[in-house]
Design a protein around this motif. Sequence first.
Motif, PDB file in Angstrom:
ATOM      1  N   ARG A  44     -30.360  11.180  26.567  1.00 25.68           N
ATOM      2  CA  ARG A  44     -29.132  11.932  27.060  1.00 25.68           C
ATOM      3  C   ARG A  44     -28.273  12.426  26.149  1.00 25.68           C
ATOM      4  O   ARG A  44     -27.988  11.556  25.124  1.00 25.68           O
ATOM      5  N   GLU A  45     -27.946  13.725  26.091  1.00 25.19           N
ATOM      6  CA  GLU A  45     -27.044  14.061  25.087  1.00 25.19           C
ATOM      7  C   GLU A  45     -25.890  14.974  25.662  1.00 25.19           C
ATOM      8  O   GLU A  45     -25.948  15.586  26.550  1.00 25.19           O
ATOM      9  N   LEU A  46     -24.733  15.008  24.955  1.00 27.88           N
ATOM     10  CA  LEU A  46     -23.614  15.817  25.344  1.00 27.88           C
ATOM     11  C   LEU A  46     -23.836  17.443  25.205  1.00 27.88           C
ATOM     12  O   LEU A  46     -24.579  17.752  24.205  1.00 27.88           O
ATOM     13  N   VAL A  47     -23.210  17.987  26.303  1.00 32.29           N
ATOM     14  CA  VAL A  47     -23.586  19.368  26.419  1.00 32.29           C
ATOM     15  C   VAL A  47     -22.018  19.946  26.134  1.00 32.29           C
ATOM     16  O   VAL A  47     -21.783  20.648  25.084  1.00 32.29           O
ATOM     17  N   ALA A  48     -21.012  19.631  26.913  1.00 31.26           N
ATOM     18  CA  ALA A  48     -19.776  19.983  26.774  1.00 31.26           C
ATOM     19  C   ALA A  48     -18.586  19.154  27.568  1.00 31.26           C
ATOM     20  O   ALA A  48     -19.200  18.584  28.658  1.00 31.26           O
TER      21      ALA A  48
END
Length: 118
Positions: A44-48
């Motif tokens: 899982r990664e940060l988008v905004a």
Amino acid sequence: VQLQAFGGGAVPPGGSLRLSCRASVSPFNIISMGWYRQAPGKERELVATSGIGAMTNYADSVKGRFTISRDNAKGTVDLQMNSLKPEDSAIYYCNAVVIQRGSRDDYWGQGTLVTVSS
């Protein structure tokens, strides 16, 4: 605290989508809200994110294409996604950082699928 996310779907490359999320907690308890994503086989990664003082943070891969907007009075956060690419395909999760009774916690929505494909 529950986060209810809306939006998502399937679009061709270059298309647009808008995600929305509403938190079931007083907006005054929310420190930040944002969006993360997880593609198959990836972390899982940060988008905004949108934090205190409307400070925003974007992943480099979405800068200039995605826009996060937060309504502090309503406890909602939207993500406008333009110029979508196949690599944007993922499950998108709404996130809220909340303080209640002196405790700081992260909450997650159920996830909404975004598919970018011709």
